[in-house]
Write a protein that holds these residues in place. Structure first.
Motif, PDB file in Angstrom:
ATOM      1  N   LYS A 187      34.635  13.610   2.972  1.00 19.08           N
ATOM      2  CA  LYS A 187      36.075  13.656   3.260  1.00 19.08           C
ATOM      3  C   LYS A 187      36.840  14.298   2.112  1.00 19.08           C
ATOM      4  CE  LYS A 187      36.304   9.715   6.372  1.00 19.08           C
ATOM      5  NZ  LYS A 187      36.819   8.358   6.558  1.00 19.08           N
ATOM      6  N   SER A 188      36.498  13.936   0.893  1.00 20.83           N
ATOM      7  CA  SER A 188      37.217  14.509  -0.246  1.00 20.83           C
ATOM      8  C   SER A 188      36.929  15.995  -0.401  1.00 20.83           C
ATOM      9  CB  SER A 188      36.885  13.754  -1.534  1.00 20.83           C
ATOM     10  OG  SER A 188      35.503  13.779  -1.784  1.00 20.83           O
ATOM     11  N   MET A 189      35.710  16.428  -0.045  1.00 22.58           N
ATOM     12  CA  MET A 189      35.403  17.856  -0.088  1.00 22.58           C
ATOM     13  C   MET A 189      36.205  18.619   0.965  1.00 22.58           C
ATOM     14  SD  MET A 189      33.435  18.392  -2.586  1.00 22.58           S
ATOM     15  CE  MET A 189      32.875  20.042  -2.265  1.00 22.58           C
ATOM     16  N   ARG A 190      36.372  18.030   2.160  1.00 25.91           N
ATOM     17  CA  ARG A 190      37.183  18.675   3.194  1.00 25.91           C
ATOM     18  C   ARG A 190      38.637  18.785   2.769  1.00 25.91           C
ATOM     19  NH1 ARG A 190      35.896  14.869   7.323  1.00 25.91           N
ATOM     20  NH2 ARG A 190      33.770  14.606   6.667  1.00 25.91           N
ATOM     21  N   ILE A 191      39.163  17.749   2.124  1.00 24.30           N
ATOM     22  CA  ILE A 191      40.545  17.776   1.643  1.00 24.30           C
ATOM     23  C   ILE A 191      40.696  18.838   0.572  1.00 24.30           C
ATOM     24  CG2 ILE A 191      42.276  16.454   0.367  1.00 24.30           C
ATOM     25  CD1 ILE A 191      41.236  13.961   1.863  1.00 24.30           C
ATOM     26  N   LEU A 192      39.741  18.898  -0.354  1.00 23.33           N
ATOM     27  CA  LEU A 192      39.793  19.905  -1.418  1.00 23.33           C
ATOM     28  C   LEU A 192      39.751  21.310  -0.829  1.00 23.33           C
ATOM     29  CD1 LEU A 192      39.705  20.561  -4.461  1.00 23.33           C
ATOM     30  CD2 LEU A 192      37.224  20.502  -4.272  1.00 23.33           C
ATOM     31  N   LYS A 193      38.904  21.525   0.155  1.00 24.49           N
ATOM     32  CA  LYS A 193      38.805  22.836   0.793  1.00 24.49           C
ATOM     33  C   LYS A 193      40.119  23.217   1.468  1.00 24.49           C
ATOM     34  CE  LYS A 193      36.055  25.341   4.192  1.00 24.49           C
ATOM     35  NZ  LYS A 193      34.962  25.244   5.163  1.00 24.49           N
ATOM     36  N   GLU A 200      43.149  22.117   0.756  1.00 24.05           N
ATOM     37  CA  GLU A 200      44.197  22.334  -0.237  1.00 24.05           C
ATOM     38  C   GLU A 200      44.027  23.673  -0.956  1.00 24.05           C
ATOM     39  OE1 GLU A 200      47.010  20.621  -0.915  1.00 24.05           O
ATOM     40  OE2 GLU A 200      46.493  19.495   0.872  1.00 24.05           O
ATOM     41  N   THR A 201      42.795  24.051  -1.279  1.00 25.39           N
ATOM     42  CA  THR A 201      42.598  25.344  -1.936  1.00 25.39           C
ATOM     43  C   THR A 201      42.928  26.489  -0.993  1.00 25.39           C
ATOM     44  OG1 THR A 201      40.247  25.256  -1.382  1.00 25.39           O
ATOM     45  CG2 THR A 201      40.871  24.541  -3.594  1.00 25.39           C
ATOM     46  N   LYS A 202      42.634  26.305   0.298  1.00 23.66           N
ATOM     47  CA  LYS A 202      42.999  27.330   1.279  1.00 23.66           C
ATOM     48  C   LYS A 202      44.518  27.454   1.371  1.00 23.66           C
ATOM     49  CE  LYS A 202      42.396  28.631   6.102  1.00 23.66           C
ATOM     50  NZ  LYS A 202      41.863  28.229   7.404  1.00 23.66           N
TER      51      LYS A 202
END
Length: 96
Positions: free
Chosen positions: A36-42, A44-46
């Motif tokens: 979940k945190s990796m999806r959020i990070l992805k 946000e960077t997008k």
């Protein structure tokens, strides 16, 4: 000493130590939280990359100075979400 670096049995030892430290019940929850945190990070960077990209209809001035427009709106803040685990959900339903 360090002739080959990591070998397959090194990874097995590390995996066994991790399972012993955290237990097999917590590992899926930890992996789910990491995903979940990796999806959020992805996401946000997008969003940051899209914010940095110039608008399609605007061109930069010839002298190289930045030009601010009154039509730019700040991006709304991300609302936090509450994450409940399956164990917490069953505890609340058992009490009711």
């Amino acid at each position: 000493m360090l002739r080959n670096g990591f070998e397959p049995w090194h990874l097995l030892v590390v995996l066994a130590v991790i399972i012993l430290l955290f237990g097999s019940k917590k590992l899926p929850d930890m992996a789910r939280g990491l995903g979940k945190s990796m999806r959020i990070l992805k996401a946000e960077t997008k969003a940051l990359r899209e914010d940095d990209a110039p608008a399609a209809g605007t061109a930069a001035p010839a002298d190289g100075t930045a030009q601010s427009t009154a039509t730019e709106q700040p991006r709304p803040a991300v609302t936090p979400t509450t994450v409940t685990t399956a164990a917490e959900a069953t505890k609340t339903t058992d009490k009711a």
